[in-house]
Design an enzyme around this catalytic site. Structure first.
Site, mmCIF file in Angstrom:
data_model
loop_
_atom_site.group_PDB
_atom_site.id
_atom_site.type_symbol
_atom_site.label_atom_id
_atom_site.label_comp_id
_atom_site.label_asym_id
_atom_site.label_seq_id
_atom_site.Cartn_x
_atom_site.Cartn_y
_atom_site.Cartn_z
ATOM 1 C CD GLU A 64 -2.529 -1.578 -0.008
ATOM 2 O OE1 GLU A 64 -2.747 -0.691 -0.851
ATOM 3 O OE2 GLU A 64 -2.819 -2.762 -0.202
ATOM 4 N N GLY A 65 1.983 1.198 -0.690
ATOM 5 C CA GLY A 65 2.943 2.297 -0.709
ATOM 6 C C GLY A 65 3.934 2.108 0.414
#
Length: 598
Positions: free
Chosen positions: A443-444
């Site tokens: 998610e980054g």
């Protein structure tokens, strides 16, 4: 074998005594009738489900993993996962905070947050299956057509179907502007989508009859880069007009990743071969639509590490009280034993208190953020909605990165408490470490979160949003600044709050001259701000605890809260001084290193 007890008392303390959730949400028509009894009842039942149903499957999932049938492309989840999910649906848990219009219960998001913390403590791999559906639900609710909402949302809300997000590809990682998956428009208004997606959590499984994939792809005339990305909803099975499941769509699982942790979750490689999809939102504006899901996922990932921090702490604490080894340096403590329990040793206590402080600070931040989300979505005052959204945007990268970094520190510290017994699988501590490690990546990555925080959330508006959080700190300082009993909690945040303006301005000025300076400082900057945020919440928790003690309340919970806050400010918060120094050291010592990295 590890054990788990839901931290209901701490959740209730934050919800009722620190944040006054029912009062704060009373202006919201949707939540006007929420009360403490309802909140407590939901949390208690959610805790039972987590500890009694999913926790016993945690080790099973780690040992068995998922299996893929290469011929049918079907995935079988570990023993008991499917049955536990059926009980999850039966209990109505997927619908907890969803819109009643689509079959949801309409309860505050805070309750969903607390439920998922407990589920993550119990079994992160299992929890990822229903967890991702909330992001898919949010994206479709915000950007979907009325037909898409009618078709998919009731099934996602009930949990009958699950959802995923299909972003990255083998060659592009976080840089989605490089993605190659193509979407060809058809005469009937649908699209034929072709490409390969990797690292898709819960991308294929046997727990539900259908999986709803949200897929990023490019239209034939799309511009290059991130401005040419569109979002599509692609079901595993087509959906007939009457809502029943139709023929198999052209998307299948080509492989499962062999991972360090979260073995019970199917991390899939998905191949789309002319899969039928429908456009979500506007053409070439898929990233803004997907960011609804991504932001929800980032908050969720922080919650995963919060859950693991809590369960690791509980087991390390129990072990430290039971395990005897050596004598205390200050003299024998357990006279009836051949050695003292290791909890008498200062460094063991430091490791335990580190995990406890990071769990309790993270829980406060997570609950606060979901309370802000409830206000952003449902408060009748437009100004309150806007300010809540602005604060959530600022705090989201901190939830994702600070909580997961802290989870790494905490789970490793708790494993260390076990010594050699932590390194073997018998006690389950290594699984907490392994499972948590992905949370810092997906998610980054946490570096991406740091760049987002410093570049987009702080410097892009000259620190305006940061100043709004600073006002909250200043209000608390003003309120308690003359209270000598609060000085040990107030003085550190007052000092750092004053420093943040100068620190941010300095980094921003250097970044204006050379953008690489932002990249060099961002990770340290996020931890500094993370500690300011934690410090603010620990001061608020200490404020409540002191008032209760002064009023004659003898519940040891309040003394424990004060002791944890004192430890945090004495042993963890001072990290900010080092971080500010390293952030100020600049980019030259990183980039002028060709010889060192030849």
């Amino acid at each position: 074998m590890p054990t788990y007890t839901p931290p209901l008392r701490d959740m209730q303390f934050l919800i009722h005594e620190v944040f006054h959730l029912a009062e704060e949400l009373k202006p919201c028509p949707r939540h006007a009738d929420i009360d403490a009894d309802t909140i407590n009842a939901v949390l208690e039942e959610g805790g039972k489900f987590a500890s009694e149903v999913t926790f016993p499957l945690n080790r099973v999932g780690d040992e068995q993993g998922c299996t893929l049938d290469a011929k049918t492309h079907e995935v079988t989840t570990p023993k008991g996962f499917k049955e536990a999910y059926a009980r999850f649906i039966e209990g109505g848990w997927p619908a907890l905070s969803c819109d009643p219009h689509f079959g949801g219960q309409g309860l505050p998001l805070v309750l969903n947050q607390c439920l998922y913390e407990m589920l993550n403590s119990a079994n992160q791999a299992w929890t990822m299956y229903p967890g991702l559906s909330h992001g898919a639900y949010a994206a479709l609710e915000t950007h979907g057509t009325e037909e898409q909402k009618r078709t998919y949302l009731p099934k996602l809300v009930s949990g009958e179907w699950t959802g995923t997000m299909c972003l990255t590809e083998p060659h592009c990682g976080t840089d989605l502007g490089l993605l190659r998956t193509k979407a060809e428009p058809q005469a009937d208004g649908t699209y034929r989508i072709t490409g390969t997606k990797i690292f898709i959590s819960a991308g294929e499984h046997d727990m539900t009859p259908n999986i709803i994939h949200l897929v990023l792809a490019r239209l034939p005339d799309a511009p290059q880069g991130s401005k040419g990305i569109s979002l599509f909803v692609v079901p595993k099975y087509m959906v007939n007009a009457d809502g029943s499941i139709g023929e198999r769509n052209g998307i299948h699982c080509a492989g499962l990743e062999h991972k360090m942790g979260i073995h019970g979750n199917a991390t899939a490689q998905l191949v789309l071969e002319g899969a039928v999809g429908t456009l979500v939102g506007e053409p070439n504006k898929g990233l803004p639509a997907m960011f609804v899901m991504m932001n929800a996922a980032r908050l969720g990932v922080g919650n995963q590490s919060l859950g693991l921090t809590e369960v690791a702490f509980q087991n390390a604490l129990a072990y430290a009280k039971d395990r005897i080894q050596m004598r205390s340096l200050s003299g024998v403590k357990a006279k009836d034993q051949p050695a003292d329990p290791i909890i008498v040793h200062p460094d063991v206590r430091k490791m335990l208190l580190t995990a406890k402080a990071y769990a309790e600070g993270g829980r406060a931040l997570a609950i606060y953020c979901t309370m802000l989300l409830d206000k952003e979505l449902y408060h009748p005052d437009e100004k309150v909605r806007a300010e809540s959204a602005e604060l959530v945007a600022l705090l989201t990268p901190i939830v994702k990165a600070f909580l997961t970094d802290n989870g790494h520190v905490a789970t490793n510290a708790c494993l260390q408490v076990f010594g050699g017994h932590g390194y073997i699988e018998e006690h389950g501590m290594s699984q907490f470490v392994r499972d948590n490690r992905i949370n810092m990546i997906y998610e980054g990555t946490n570096t991406v979160q740091s760049l987002d925080l410093l570049g987009r959330k702080v410097l892009s508006n000259n620190g305006a949003t940061l100043k709004k959080f600073g006002k909250l700190v200043a209000q608390l300082v003003e309120e308690e600044g003359v209270n000598e009993k609060m000085a040990e909690f107030i003085n550190p945040i007052a000092f750092l709050g004053d420093q943040m303006t100068k620190f941010t301005t300095e980094i921003g000025f250097k970044g204006y001259q050379n953008p690489d300076e932002v990249g060099a400082a961002a990770t340290d900057y996020l931890r500094v701000l993370g500690h300011l945020v934690f410090g603010y919440f620990f001061a608020r928790m200490a404020q409540v605890a002191l008032k209760e003690i002064e009023a004659g309340n003898t519940d040891p919970f309040y003394q424990a809260k004060l002791q944890t806050a004192r430890f945090y400010f004495a042993r963890l918060f001072p990290e900010t001084a080092t971080l500010m120094r390293t952030a100020r050291s600049g980019v030259k010592v990183l980039l002028d290193t060709d010889a060192a990295l030849a």
